[in-house]
Scaffold this motif. Structure first.
Motif, PDB file in Angstrom:
ATOM      1  N   ALA A  71       0.901  -1.183  -0.088  1.00 53.79           N
ATOM      2  CA  ALA A  71      -0.064   0.017   0.057  1.00 53.79           C
ATOM      3  C   ALA A  71       0.794   1.345   0.109  1.00 53.79           C
ATOM      4  CB  ALA A  71      -0.837   0.135   1.478  1.00 53.79           C
ATOM      5  N   CYS A  72       1.837   1.134   0.838  1.00 52.18           N
ATOM      6  CA  CYS A  72       2.894   2.450   0.742  1.00 52.18           C
ATOM      7  C   CYS A  72       3.502   2.678  -0.489  1.00 52.18           C
ATOM      8  CB  CYS A  72       3.873   2.146   1.743  1.00 52.18           C
ATOM      9  SG  CYS A  72       3.210   2.399   3.776  1.00 52.18           S
ATOM     10  N   LEU A  73       4.014   1.646  -1.049  1.00 50.10           N
ATOM     11  CA  LEU A  73       4.565   1.932  -2.243  1.00 50.10           C
ATOM     12  C   LEU A  73       3.479   2.140  -3.520  1.00 50.10           C
ATOM     13  CD1 LEU A  73       7.021  -1.328  -2.122  1.00 50.10           C
ATOM     14  CD2 LEU A  73       7.663   1.166  -1.871  1.00 50.10           C
ATOM     15  N   THR A  74       2.277   1.726  -3.404  1.00 51.81           N
ATOM     16  CA  THR A  74       1.577   2.074  -4.406  1.00 51.81           C
ATOM     17  C   THR A  74       0.991   3.590  -4.283  1.00 51.81           C
ATOM     18  OG1 THR A  74       0.342  -0.120  -4.343  1.00 51.81           O
ATOM     19  CG2 THR A  74      -0.945   1.680  -5.166  1.00 51.81           C
ATOM     20  N   ARG A  75       0.945   4.022  -2.871  1.00 54.51           N
ATOM     21  CA  ARG A  75       0.651   5.521  -2.809  1.00 54.51           C
ATOM     22  C   ARG A  75       1.795   6.322  -3.150  1.00 54.51           C
ATOM     23  NH1 ARG A  75      -1.835   3.116   2.199  1.00 54.51           N
ATOM     24  NH2 ARG A  75       0.134   3.934   3.236  1.00 54.51           N
ATOM     25  N   ALA A  76       3.081   5.642  -2.831  1.00 54.10           N
ATOM     26  CA  ALA A  76       4.273   6.568  -3.588  1.00 54.10           C
ATOM     27  C   ALA A  76       4.235   6.737  -4.899  1.00 54.10           C
ATOM     28  CB  ALA A  76       5.335   6.013  -2.980  1.00 54.10           C
ATOM     29  N   GLY A  77       4.043   5.574  -5.666  1.00 51.18           N
ATOM     30  CA  GLY A  77       4.010   5.732  -7.107  1.00 51.18           C
ATOM     31  C   GLY A  77       2.810   6.803  -7.603  1.00 51.18           C
ATOM     32  N   ARG A  78       1.498   6.675  -6.980  1.00 52.84           N
ATOM     33  CA  ARG A  78       0.638   7.776  -7.541  1.00 52.84           C
ATOM     34  C   ARG A  78       1.068   9.130  -7.085  1.00 52.84           C
ATOM     35  NH1 ARG A  78      -3.971   4.235  -4.731  1.00 52.84           N
ATOM     36  NH2 ARG A  78      -4.256   2.587  -6.401  1.00 52.84           N
ATOM     37  N   ALA A  79       1.738   9.202  -5.958  1.00 53.13           N
ATOM     38  CA  ALA A  79       2.036  10.729  -5.645  1.00 53.13           C
ATOM     39  C   ALA A  79       3.364  11.182  -6.497  1.00 53.13           C
ATOM     40  CB  ALA A  79       2.718  10.614  -4.219  1.00 53.13           C
ATOM     41  N   ALA A  80       4.038  10.275  -6.874  1.00 48.68           N
ATOM     42  CA  ALA A  80       5.254  10.371  -7.932  1.00 48.68           C
ATOM     43  C   ALA A  80       4.524  10.967  -9.195  1.00 48.68           C
ATOM     44  CB  ALA A  80       6.447   9.310  -8.163  1.00 48.68           C
ATOM     45  N   GLY A  81       3.430  10.437  -9.503  1.00 42.40           N
ATOM     46  CA  GLY A  81       3.006  10.641 -10.749  1.00 42.40           C
ATOM     47  C   GLY A  81       2.462  12.067 -10.946  1.00 42.40           C
ATOM     48  N   ILE A  82       1.985  12.733  -9.736  1.00 44.04           N
ATOM     49  CA  ILE A  82       1.413  13.953  -9.854  1.00 44.04           C
ATOM     50  C   ILE A  82       2.615  14.903  -9.357  1.00 44.04           C
ATOM     51  CG2 ILE A  82      -0.856  13.314  -9.661  1.00 44.04           C
ATOM     52  CD1 ILE A  82      -1.012  13.885  -6.683  1.00 44.04           C
ATOM     53  N   ASP A  84       3.854  15.018  -6.241  1.00 41.53           N
ATOM     54  CA  ASP A  84       3.984  15.469  -4.668  1.00 41.53           C
ATOM     55  C   ASP A  84       4.946  14.859  -4.186  1.00 41.53           C
ATOM     56  OD1 ASP A  84       2.995  15.959  -2.295  1.00 41.53           O
ATOM     57  OD2 ASP A  84       1.080  15.027  -2.043  1.00 41.53           O
ATOM     58  N   LEU A  85       6.192  15.433  -3.957  1.00 43.29           N
ATOM     59  CA  LEU A  85       7.364  14.955  -3.417  1.00 43.29           C
ATOM     60  C   LEU A  85       7.234  14.704  -1.965  1.00 43.29           C
ATOM     61  CD1 LEU A  85       9.901  16.434  -5.829  1.00 43.29           C
ATOM     62  CD2 LEU A  85       8.867  14.402  -6.017  1.00 43.29           C
ATOM     63  N   ALA A  86       6.569  15.580  -1.434  1.00 43.87           N
ATOM     64  CA  ALA A  86       6.429  15.333   0.101  1.00 43.87           C
ATOM     65  C   ALA A  86       5.647  14.039   0.515  1.00 43.87           C
ATOM     66  CB  ALA A  86       5.626  16.481   0.528  1.00 43.87           C
ATOM     67  N   VAL A  88       5.470  11.379  -1.390  1.00 40.21           N
ATOM     68  CA  VAL A  88       6.568  10.472  -2.033  1.00 40.21           C
ATOM     69  C   VAL A  88       7.358  10.038  -0.763  1.00 40.21           C
ATOM     70  CG1 VAL A  88       8.261   9.702  -3.670  1.00 40.21           C
ATOM     71  CG2 VAL A  88       6.301  10.779  -4.380  1.00 40.21           C
ATOM     72  N   GLU A  89       7.965  11.118  -0.251  1.00 38.91           N
ATOM     73  CA  GLU A  89       9.033  11.112   0.931  1.00 38.91           C
ATOM     74  C   GLU A  89       8.284  10.198   1.975  1.00 38.91           C
ATOM     75  OE1 GLU A  89      12.090  13.296   3.674  1.00 38.91           O
ATOM     76  OE2 GLU A  89      10.562  14.489   2.375  1.00 38.91           O
ATOM     77  N   THR A  90       6.910  10.751   2.450  1.00 37.61           N
ATOM     78  CA  THR A  90       6.372  10.075   3.470  1.00 37.61           C
ATOM     79  C   THR A  90       6.069   8.617   3.323  1.00 37.61           C
ATOM     80  OG1 THR A  90       5.566  12.015   4.014  1.00 37.61           O
ATOM     81  CG2 THR A  90       4.344  10.423   4.833  1.00 37.61           C
ATOM     82  N   GLU A  91       5.625   8.375   2.138  1.00 30.96           N
ATOM     83  CA  GLU A  91       5.199   6.904   1.738  1.00 30.96           C
ATOM     84  C   GLU A  91       6.537   6.079   1.886  1.00 30.96           C
ATOM     85  OE1 GLU A  91       2.152   5.717   1.936  1.00 30.96           O
ATOM     86  OE2 GLU A  91       1.158   7.601   2.211  1.00 30.96           O
ATOM     87  N   LEU A  92       7.604   6.608   1.207  1.00 31.48           N
ATOM     88  CA  LEU A  92       8.878   5.668   0.790  1.00 31.48           C
ATOM     89  C   LEU A  92       9.411   5.441   2.369  1.00 31.48           C
ATOM     90  CD1 LEU A  92      10.412   7.031  -2.095  1.00 31.48           C
ATOM     91  CD2 LEU A  92       9.233   5.056  -1.814  1.00 31.48           C
ATOM     92  N   ARG A  93       9.422   6.566   3.439  1.00 28.11           N
ATOM     93  CA  ARG A  93       9.551   6.340   4.760  1.00 28.11           C
ATOM     94  C   ARG A  93       8.866   5.164   5.580  1.00 28.11           C
ATOM     95  NH1 ARG A  93      13.257  10.498   6.781  1.00 28.11           N
ATOM     96  NH2 ARG A  93      13.459  12.283   5.447  1.00 28.11           N
ATOM     97  N   GLN A  94       7.492   5.191   5.326  1.00 32.79           N
ATOM     98  CA  GLN A  94       6.826   4.228   5.920  1.00 32.79           C
ATOM     99  C   GLN A  94       7.038   2.818   5.188  1.00 32.79           C
ATOM    100  OE1 GLN A  94       2.770   5.526   5.501  1.00 32.79           O
ATOM    101  NE2 GLN A  94       3.065   7.135   7.054  1.00 32.79           N
TER     102      GLN A  94
END
Length: 115
Positions: A71-82, A84-86, A88-94
């Protein structure tokens, strides 16, 4: 009551319920709030439960951690697509935290890469 018996009763409560409050654990063991808090801390350190505000839950399984990681990696991928680097960083940390918990999980075995 002996500490081992109190702790066993707390674990029995968690076996029947998804979570237990400190008050419920106090009632089940007849111990004071301070003693119950120490028992919960001891059981959490041993990995027998997970502490939450006001009580405890069953420890996460390796499957729970894997689902969380995906789930974290999926959300990070979606955020990267738009861009939204903040986020992406949060999701990758999680995701990294989930990886660490998986690595240290007593029931986890080496996972083969998916193809």
């Amino acid at each position: 009551m002996l500490a081992a018996i109190r702790r066993r009763r707390i674990l029995d409560l968690l076996a029947r319920h998804e979570y237990v409050t400190v008050g419920e654990a106090c009632t089940a063991t007849g111990a004071s709030m301070a003693t119950t808090q120490r028992d919960l801390a001891h059981l959490a350190t041993a990995g027998a439960l997970t502490r939450i505000r006001g009580g405890a839950t069953r420890p996460a399984t390796a499957r729970d951690e894997e689902s969380n990681l995906v789930a974290c990696l999926t959300r990070a991928g979606r955020a990267a697509g738009i861009q939204d680097l903040a986020t992406v960083e949060t999701e990758l940390r999680q995701a990294l935290d989930a990886c660490r918990r998986l690595r240290d999980h007593p029931a986890s075995a080496p996972v083969s890469p998916r193809r």
